[in-house]
Motif scaffolding. Structure first.
Motif, PDB file in Angstrom:
ATOM      1  N   SER A   2      -6.498  56.489 -23.750  1.00  0.00           N
ATOM      2  CA  SER A   2      -6.075  57.714 -24.420  1.00  0.00           C
ATOM      3  C   SER A   2      -7.218  58.724 -24.414  1.00  0.00           C
ATOM      4  CB  SER A   2      -5.643  57.400 -25.852  1.00  0.00           C
ATOM      5  OG  SER A   2      -6.729  56.880 -26.582  1.00  0.00           O
ATOM      6  N   LYS A   3      -6.905  59.913 -24.828  1.00  0.00           N
ATOM      7  CA  LYS A   3      -7.861  61.005 -24.847  1.00  0.00           C
ATOM      8  C   LYS A   3      -9.065  60.641 -25.714  1.00  0.00           C
ATOM      9  CE  LYS A   3      -7.329  65.946 -25.052  1.00  0.00           C
ATOM     10  NZ  LYS A   3      -6.447  67.038 -25.406  1.00  0.00           N
ATOM     11  N   ALA A   4     -10.251  60.656 -25.133  1.00  0.00           N
ATOM     12  CA  ALA A   4     -11.466  60.298 -25.873  1.00  0.00           C
ATOM     13  C   ALA A   4     -11.907  61.457 -26.756  1.00  0.00           C
ATOM     14  CB  ALA A   4     -12.588  59.932 -24.901  1.00  0.00           C
ATOM     15  N   ALA A   5     -12.385  61.125 -27.951  1.00  0.00           N
ATOM     16  CA  ALA A   5     -12.943  62.108 -28.875  1.00  0.00           C
ATOM     17  C   ALA A   5     -14.465  62.023 -28.793  1.00  0.00           C
ATOM     18  CB  ALA A   5     -12.472  61.829 -30.292  1.00  0.00           C
ATOM     19  N   ILE A   6     -15.086  63.120 -28.373  1.00  0.00           N
ATOM     20  CA  ILE A   6     -16.532  63.161 -28.180  1.00  0.00           C
ATOM     21  C   ILE A   6     -17.158  64.079 -29.222  1.00  0.00           C
ATOM     22  CG2 ILE A   6     -18.405  63.796 -26.619  1.00  0.00           C
ATOM     23  CD1 ILE A   6     -16.669  63.200 -24.285  1.00  0.00           C
ATOM     24  N   LEU A   7     -18.140  63.542 -29.940  1.00  0.00           N
ATOM     25  CA  LEU A   7     -18.941  64.351 -30.852  1.00  0.00           C
ATOM     26  C   LEU A   7     -20.106  64.923 -30.060  1.00  0.00           C
ATOM     27  CD1 LEU A   7     -19.802  65.360 -33.673  1.00  0.00           C
ATOM     28  CD2 LEU A   7     -21.005  63.172 -33.957  1.00  0.00           C
ATOM     29  N   LEU A   8     -20.253  66.238 -30.108  1.00  0.00           N
ATOM     30  CA  LEU A   8     -21.345  66.924 -29.414  1.00  0.00           C
ATOM     31  C   LEU A   8     -22.252  67.551 -30.470  1.00  0.00           C
ATOM     32  CD1 LEU A   8     -19.195  68.797 -26.737  1.00  0.00           C
ATOM     33  CD2 LEU A   8     -20.430  66.644 -26.442  1.00  0.00           C
ATOM     34  N   LEU A   9     -23.460  67.044 -30.594  1.00  0.00           N
ATOM     35  CA  LEU A   9     -24.447  67.603 -31.520  1.00  0.00           C
ATOM     36  C   LEU A   9     -25.503  68.314 -30.692  1.00  0.00           C
ATOM     37  CD1 LEU A   9     -25.731  67.989 -34.308  1.00  0.00           C
ATOM     38  CD2 LEU A   9     -26.767  65.719 -34.055  1.00  0.00           C
ATOM     39  N   GLU A  10     -25.506  69.635 -30.757  1.00  0.00           N
ATOM     40  CA  GLU A  10     -26.388  70.460 -29.918  1.00  0.00           C
ATOM     41  C   GLU A  10     -26.575  71.798 -30.618  1.00  0.00           C
ATOM     42  OE1 GLU A  10     -28.750  72.087 -27.665  1.00  0.00           O
ATOM     43  OE2 GLU A  10     -28.087  70.247 -26.674  1.00  0.00           O
ATOM     44  N   ASP A  11     -27.828  72.233 -30.776  1.00  0.00           N
ATOM     45  CA  ASP A  11     -28.076  73.490 -31.488  1.00  0.00           C
ATOM     46  C   ASP A  11     -28.216  74.707 -30.582  1.00  0.00           C
ATOM     47  OD1 ASP A  11     -30.556  72.855 -30.466  1.00  0.00           O
ATOM     48  OD2 ASP A  11     -31.649  73.249 -32.313  1.00  0.00           O
ATOM     49  N   GLU A  12     -28.203  74.511 -29.274  1.00  0.00           N
ATOM     50  CA  GLU A  12     -28.250  75.647 -28.344  1.00  0.00           C
ATOM     51  C   GLU A  12     -26.813  76.013 -27.960  1.00  0.00           C
ATOM     52  OE1 GLU A  12     -30.816  77.427 -27.506  1.00  0.00           O
ATOM     53  OE2 GLU A  12     -32.259  76.142 -28.543  1.00  0.00           O
ATOM     54  N   PRO A  13     -26.333  77.194 -28.383  1.00  0.00           N
ATOM     55  CA  PRO A  13     -24.924  77.556 -28.181  1.00  0.00           C
ATOM     56  C   PRO A  13     -24.435  77.461 -26.740  1.00  0.00           C
ATOM     57  CG  PRO A  13     -25.977  79.121 -29.649  1.00  0.00           C
ATOM     58  CD  PRO A  13     -27.070  78.224 -29.129  1.00  0.00           C
ATOM     59  N   LEU A  14     -25.245  77.898 -25.774  1.00  0.00           N
ATOM     60  CA  LEU A  14     -24.784  77.865 -24.379  1.00  0.00           C
ATOM     61  C   LEU A  14     -24.657  76.442 -23.851  1.00  0.00           C
ATOM     62  CD1 LEU A  14     -26.675  80.911 -22.843  1.00  0.00           C
ATOM     63  CD2 LEU A  14     -24.263  80.738 -23.469  1.00  0.00           C
ATOM     64  N   ILE A  15     -25.603  75.578 -24.226  1.00  0.00           N
ATOM     65  CA  ILE A  15     -25.520  74.177 -23.804  1.00  0.00           C
ATOM     66  C   ILE A  15     -24.320  73.521 -24.466  1.00  0.00           C
ATOM     67  CG2 ILE A  15     -26.670  71.922 -23.858  1.00  0.00           C
ATOM     68  CD1 ILE A  15     -29.350  73.454 -23.731  1.00  0.00           C
ATOM     69  N   LEU A  16     -24.109  73.803 -25.745  1.00  0.00           N
ATOM     70  CA  LEU A  16     -22.968  73.229 -26.468  1.00  0.00           C
ATOM     71  C   LEU A  16     -21.653  73.659 -25.835  1.00  0.00           C
ATOM     72  CD1 LEU A  16     -21.975  71.547 -28.877  1.00  0.00           C
ATOM     73  CD2 LEU A  16     -22.110  73.624 -30.274  1.00  0.00           C
ATOM     74  N   MET A  17     -21.545  74.935 -25.508  1.00  0.00           N
ATOM     75  CA  MET A  17     -20.322  75.449 -24.882  1.00  0.00           C
ATOM     76  C   MET A  17     -20.100  74.790 -23.515  1.00  0.00           C
ATOM     77  SD  MET A  17     -19.281  79.406 -24.093  1.00  0.00           S
ATOM     78  CE  MET A  17     -20.526  79.584 -22.828  1.00  0.00           C
ATOM     79  N   ASP A  18     -21.169  74.648 -22.757  1.00  0.00           N
ATOM     80  CA  ASP A  18     -21.082  74.021 -21.439  1.00  0.00           C
ATOM     81  C   ASP A  18     -20.603  72.570 -21.562  1.00  0.00           C
ATOM     82  OD1 ASP A  18     -21.356  74.597 -18.726  1.00  0.00           O
ATOM     83  OD2 ASP A  18     -23.351  73.706 -18.619  1.00  0.00           O
ATOM     84  N   LEU A  19     -21.167  71.828 -22.522  1.00  0.00           N
ATOM     85  CA  LEU A  19     -20.739  70.441 -22.748  1.00  0.00           C
ATOM     86  C   LEU A  19     -19.281  70.381 -23.210  1.00  0.00           C
ATOM     87  CD1 LEU A  19     -23.908  69.019 -24.519  1.00  0.00           C
ATOM     88  CD2 LEU A  19     -23.035  68.317 -22.275  1.00  0.00           C
ATOM     89  N   GLU A  20     -18.912  71.312 -24.085  1.00  0.00           N
ATOM     90  CA  GLU A  20     -17.530  71.350 -24.578  1.00  0.00           C
ATOM     91  C   GLU A  20     -16.548  71.562 -23.424  1.00  0.00           C
ATOM     92  OE1 GLU A  20     -14.840  73.713 -27.913  1.00  0.00           O
ATOM     93  OE2 GLU A  20     -16.708  74.610 -27.220  1.00  0.00           O
ATOM     94  N   PHE A  21     -16.847  72.517 -22.556  1.00  0.00           N
ATOM     95  CA  PHE A  21     -15.962  72.777 -21.412  1.00  0.00           C
ATOM     96  C   PHE A  21     -15.905  71.576 -20.475  1.00  0.00           C
ATOM     97  CE2 PHE A  21     -16.734  77.647 -21.708  1.00  0.00           C
ATOM     98  CZ  PHE A  21     -15.816  77.732 -22.743  1.00  0.00           C
TER      99      PHE A  21
END
Length: 120
Positions: A2-21
């Motif tokens: 099933s769809k995995a739920a990933i927690l992303l802890l990152e304080d740099e907005p661009l890196i966080l957005m890149d990981l999210e996408f």
């Protein structure tokens, strides 16, 4: 799987957005946090399957409280950091894969998903 739920802890907005996408491209649900409090609240509210943790966060925070809670819950995680060598002793003792920054976001997400498969 099933769809995995990933927690992303990152304080740099661009890196966080890149990981999210990259997570969404892998058909995962991404829960994005830029500080320890938000990450811990996601752990309380969501069924997180795997996590990617930036080691050093803004405001003198680091990922240790989140990593310790993930360990307590048996949730696999990896460290995604550019400064693990300067990290404090508690961080270096974490038993986790370390992917140094910069790293391709797709590779980081794939590595996390592989951790999840190994843990099932």
């Amino acid at each position: 799987m099933s769809k995995a739920a990933i927690l992303l802890l990152e304080d740099e907005p661009l890196i966080l957005m890149d990981l999210e996408f990259a997570a969404e491209d892998q058909d995962c649900s991404a829960f994005c946090a830029s500080n320890v409090a938000k990450a811990l609240s996601y752990l309380e509210q969501q069924d997180i399957d795997v996590a990617i943790l930036d080691v050093t966060l803004k405001g003198q925070e680091n990922c240790v409280p989140v990593a310790e809670e993930l360990d307590r819950r048996g949730i696999p995680y990896l460290l995604h950091s550019g400064d693990l060598n300067r990290a404090e002793e508690r961080v270096r003792k974490l038993d986790a894969i370390h992917l140094p920054k910069p790293a391709d976001s797709e590779h980081v997400i794939e590595t996390a998903l592989n951790l999840l498969k190994e843990n099932v």
